[in-house]
Design a protein around this motif. Structure first.
Motif, short mmCIF file in Angstrom:
data_model
loop_
_atom_site.label_atom_id
_atom_site.label_comp_id
_atom_site.label_asym_id
_atom_site.label_seq_id
_atom_site.Cartn_x
_atom_site.Cartn_y
_atom_site.Cartn_z
N PRO A 258 -17.80 55.82 4.44
CA PRO A 258 -17.30 55.68 3.07
C PRO A 258 -18.32 55.06 2.11
O PRO A 258 -17.99 54.82 0.95
CB PRO A 258 -16.10 54.75 3.25
N MET A 259 -19.51 54.77 2.59
CA MET A 259 -20.59 54.26 1.72
C MET A 259 -21.84 55.02 2.10
O MET A 259 -22.86 54.45 2.50
CB MET A 259 -20.75 52.75 1.97
N CYS A 260 -21.77 56.35 1.95
CA CYS A 260 -22.70 57.23 2.66
C CYS A 260 -24.10 57.26 2.06
O CYS A 260 -25.03 57.72 2.70
CB CYS A 260 -22.13 58.62 2.79
N GLY A 261 -24.28 56.78 0.82
CA GLY A 261 -25.61 56.80 0.23
C GLY A 261 -26.23 58.19 0.34
O GLY A 261 -25.60 59.19 -0.01
N SER A 262 -27.45 58.26 0.89
CA SER A 262 -28.14 59.54 0.99
C SER A 262 -27.66 60.39 2.17
O SER A 262 -28.18 61.48 2.39
CB SER A 262 -29.65 59.31 1.09
N GLY A 263 -26.71 59.87 2.94
CA GLY A 263 -26.05 60.70 3.96
C GLY A 263 -26.67 60.68 5.34
O GLY A 263 -26.44 61.60 6.14
N THR A 264 -27.42 59.63 5.66
CA THR A 264 -28.15 59.62 6.94
C THR A 264 -27.20 59.72 8.14
O THR A 264 -27.44 60.52 9.06
CB THR A 264 -29.00 58.34 7.04
N PHE A 265 -26.13 58.91 8.16
CA PHE A 265 -25.19 58.98 9.30
C PHE A 265 -24.57 60.38 9.41
O PHE A 265 -24.38 60.90 10.50
CB PHE A 265 -24.04 57.98 9.12
N LEU A 266 -24.27 60.97 8.24
CA LEU A 266 -23.58 62.26 8.23
C LEU A 266 -24.46 63.35 8.84
O LEU A 266 -24.00 64.17 9.63
CB LEU A 266 -23.20 62.64 6.80
N ILE A 267 -25.75 63.32 8.46
CA ILE A 267 -26.68 64.35 8.95
C ILE A 267 -26.92 64.18 10.45
O ILE A 267 -26.89 65.14 11.23
CB ILE A 267 -28.00 64.31 8.16
N GLU A 268 -27.14 62.93 10.87
CA GLU A 268 -27.35 62.69 12.30
C GLU A 268 -26.12 63.15 13.10
O GLU A 268 -26.25 63.81 14.14
CB GLU A 268 -27.63 61.20 12.57
N ALA A 269 -24.93 62.82 12.58
CA ALA A 269 -23.70 63.17 13.29
C ALA A 269 -23.51 64.68 13.35
O ALA A 269 -23.13 65.23 14.39
CB ALA A 269 -22.50 62.51 12.61
N ALA A 270 -23.81 65.36 12.24
CA ALA A 270 -23.65 66.82 12.24
C ALA A 270 -24.62 67.47 13.22
O ALA A 270 -24.26 68.37 13.98
CB ALA A 270 -23.87 67.37 10.83
N GLN A 271 -25.86 66.97 13.23
CA GLN A 271 -26.84 67.52 14.19
C GLN A 271 -26.41 67.28 15.63
O GLN A 271 -26.53 68.15 16.48
CB GLN A 271 -28.21 66.88 13.96
#
Ligand SMILES: C[S@@+](CC[C@H](N)C(=O)[O-])C[C@H]1O[C@@H](n2cnc3c(N)ncnc32)[C@H](O)[C@@H]1O
Length: 379
Positions: free
Chosen positions: A196-209
């Motif tokens: 919920p504080m994703c900023g540039s989305g680093t966690f999201l990209i790592e998780a998607a990969q």
């Protein structure tokens, strides 16, 4: 068999050790800040391609005792550098030391560079040029007391650079630390994840990969490709197998939000550059006002940190409200908050079920786990 050392963010050594062991590494030994191991070159390529947590894979070409600067020069000059790379490659030397009795590390760096160049000159009358920005070959010198270790860097750019152009906002977390945190949370691909504080989305990209079995190094080049022993056929085969094992891009239960539209734009651009825009749902929202996107799941956030007085006051106001919002709305979820700010422990008004020490570069941080049970857990 060659000896390697993989540095990693402090706190993630055990995770990296397990990963390297599962790739077939031998004589695996974790120390603070990294893992020593031995293995063949296939393993080295694989560790570069697949490790989400390592910062680099370094090949140890020499370990020796020394007493003086002359000993260092001699140890470097004696090595047959021309067997490992071509005189046309550019080089850079990095020196790090713990309890080094020698006076100047800059002098050691120059000395090592000179010794490598002198070795080439003795061999072919030419010397490699130095390029400190984008060298073909990086030589790392580690000095600990009277022990000298020389490494050739098989990675090149640090491994947290995943090879996809990334746009950043103020405080992105490094990709390998983000990946390590995700692993520490126990989050499993296929289950809901929210930053919920994703900023540039680093966690999201790592998780998607991770969900799509996309290897972190698939989009980049490595320094081992420049070494004379490079086995291009083996590497090509490894890359092709990794690409064949990727799952098709599809919507995933991965959610990101941030208070600021600019941050979301950055996250959205980064997801697009990575070819993962379809996988993640982004929304502009205040963390205090969001509703959970699923009945249960994993919430992970790298909290904003305050450096100036006003920001610290804002954070002191945010923590108790965040604790309340989580408790009210996120029953059934487990929240993982990554922060260097110890004030949070008192101010959140929720007791963490785990406090995992982790370093963000030199900064000591904590990954705090909160198992949210609606209406309970209040201190
Ligand atoms: C340390 S940064 C996160 C960086 C992110 N992990 C990355 O790698 O880019 C903290 C983020 O929290 C966001 N933020 C601050 N207050 C917020 C709030 N009340 N609700 C949602 N997001 C907030 C900021 O905009 C910032 O992007």
């Amino acid at each position: 068999m060659p000896d390697f050392f993989a540095p990693c963010p402090r706190g993630l050594e055990a995770l990296l050790r397990t990963d390297l062991e599962s790739m077939g590494a031998q004589n695996v030994r974790a120390i603070e800040g990294g893992v020593h191991f031995t293995g063949d070159w296939t393993l080295c390529y694989r560790a570069n391609l697949e490790s989400r947590v390592a910062s680099r894979i370094l090949w140890r070409v020499k370990e020796t005792r020394y007493r003086s600067e002359q000993d260092v020069y001699k140890a470097v000059f004696e090595l047959q550098w021309q067997r490992w790379f071509d005189v046309g490659n550019t080089i850079r030397v990095n020196t790090t030391a713990i309890r080094c009795p020698l006076k100047s590390l800059e002098f050691i760096t120059l000395l090592v560079k000179d010794a490598v160049c002198d070795r080439f000159r003795a061999h072919c009358n030419e010397r490699p040029s130095v390029d400190t920005l984008e060298p073909d070959v990086r030589i790392h010198v580690f000095i600990e007391d009277d022990n000298l270790m020389l490494y050739l860097d098989t990675s090149g750019d640090a491994l947290f650079k995943r090879g996809v152009r990334s746009h950043t906002n103020i405080a992105p977390i490094r990709e390998n630390l983000a990946a390590g945190i995700l692993r520490m949370t126990g989050w499993q691909p296929g289950t809901p994840l929210l930053d919920p504080m994703c900023g540039s989305g680093t966690f999201l990209i790592e998780a998607a990969q991770m969900s799509l079995n996309i290897q972190p190094g698939i989009a980049r080049r490595f320094a081992f490709e420049k070494l004379k022993n490079f086995d291009a056929a083996k590497w090509k085969q490894m890359r092709e197998q990794a690409i064949a094992a990727q799952l098709p891009v599809k919507p995933l239960e991965i959610y990101g939000s941030d208070l600021y539209g600019d941050a979301l734009k950055t996250a959205s651009r980064n997801l697009q550059e990575a070819g993962l825009a379809e996988c993640v749902q982004l929304k502009q929202a205040n963390v205090l006002e969001i509703t959970p996107p699923a009945e249960q799941g994993t919430l992970v956030a790298n909290l904003p940190y305050g450096e100036r007085m006003g920001e610290l006051d804002e954070l002191a106001e945010l923590y108790p409200k965040l604790g309340d919002a989580l408790k009210k709305k996120f029953g059934g979820w487990t929240a993982y908050l990554f922060t260097a700010d110890k004030a949070i422990l008192k101010l959140m008004r929720l007791s963490p079920s785990k406090r995992i020490p982790l370093f963000n570069g030199p900064i000591e941080c904590r990954l705090l786990e909160y198992k949210i049970v609606a209406g309970s857990n209040r201190k």
